[in-house]
Design a protein around this motif. Sequence first.
Motif, short mmCIF file in Angstrom:
data_model
loop_
_atom_site.label_atom_id
_atom_site.label_comp_id
_atom_site.label_asym_id
_atom_site.label_seq_id
_atom_site.Cartn_x
_atom_site.Cartn_y
_atom_site.Cartn_z
N GLY A 74 0.76 -1.28 0.02
CA GLY A 74 0.01 -0.03 -0.11
C GLY A 74 0.90 1.23 0.15
N ASN A 75 0.69 2.13 1.13
CA ASN A 75 1.52 3.40 1.25
C ASN A 75 2.68 3.50 2.03
OD1 ASN A 75 0.66 5.31 -0.56
ND2 ASN A 75 -0.64 6.48 0.76
N VAL A 76 2.94 2.24 2.43
CA VAL A 76 3.95 2.04 3.35
C VAL A 76 4.95 1.04 2.80
CG1 VAL A 76 2.91 2.81 5.23
CG2 VAL A 76 3.03 0.22 4.99
N ALA A 113 7.40 -0.38 9.77
CA ALA A 113 6.98 0.28 8.70
C ALA A 113 7.84 1.76 8.41
CB ALA A 113 5.48 0.52 8.87
N PHE A 114 7.95 2.03 6.96
CA PHE A 114 8.62 3.26 6.57
C PHE A 114 7.78 3.99 5.85
CE2 PHE A 114 11.87 0.50 7.96
CZ PHE A 114 12.46 1.12 9.00
#
Length: 272
Positions: free
Chosen positions: A112-114, A122-123
């Motif tokens: 997804g967005n990470v 998670a970054f």
Amino acid sequence: MKIKNHLLSGDNVNKMRESPNQSGEFVKGNLDTIILHYTAGNASASINTLLNPKSLSSAHLVVDRDGSITQLVPFNKIAWHAGQSSYNGRTGYNNYSVGIEIVNAGPLTKSGNVYRSWYGEAFNPSEVIEAIHRNQSTPKFWHIYTPEQITAVTNLCTVLIEEYNMKYILGHEEIAPTRKTDPGPAFPLDKIRTQLLGGSSRVDDAEEDLPDSGRVNVNNLNIRALPNVKAELVAKPLTKGTKVKILSESNGWYNVKVEIEGWVAAKFIEYE
Ligand SMILES: [Zn+2]
């Protein structure tokens, strides 16, 4: 930042936490390499692992995200960071190197967005670059290093080169290319070693040993436009005893500036 009795001290240096994972002093003359790693974990977890006797692993230094440095093994003792390794005709790089672990998650997987590390951290996209590793052919996502870490590692390499006459800076990925990908393409390894060593090996000091000046010790000495016996003559031969200023050297030739002293009529001298 400085080294005394094989221990680092300075503004950004934490109290030493000595690891039991070490195996005595380097054989004299063996230590000439710096090996760079990423931790693939955060600072506290990584330091705890490197201090745990069961891990059978250690490094001399850990560089945290803020550039702060923790020493775990004195620089005259062998730490356990390289594992099975070979490069340039040598094997078992623990016996030749200081190991620096830089806190970095390593390769990341996009979800997804990470971006997630292998251990689940998670970054966000600003902490990630997409790049092709030197040992691989397709791009992957990698956790970036902070400017503070790059400065700290550069400073560390500088003091280690000074103190131990280090000749090489290598990545774990270069001495164990089938097993390892650290420090990876997010770290400016080639740039740092070119900057500090002029390539993978240390620049020699030939230029610094050049004398400043000398005098001609033959009756007539040809002076040429290039360092080559076929090159054109630029002036009448220099006579014995002429003082020359030595500017540079190339394959047995000196580039010189001739300094003659004498009196001349002032009206024939022009001012710049
Ligand atoms: Zn490593």
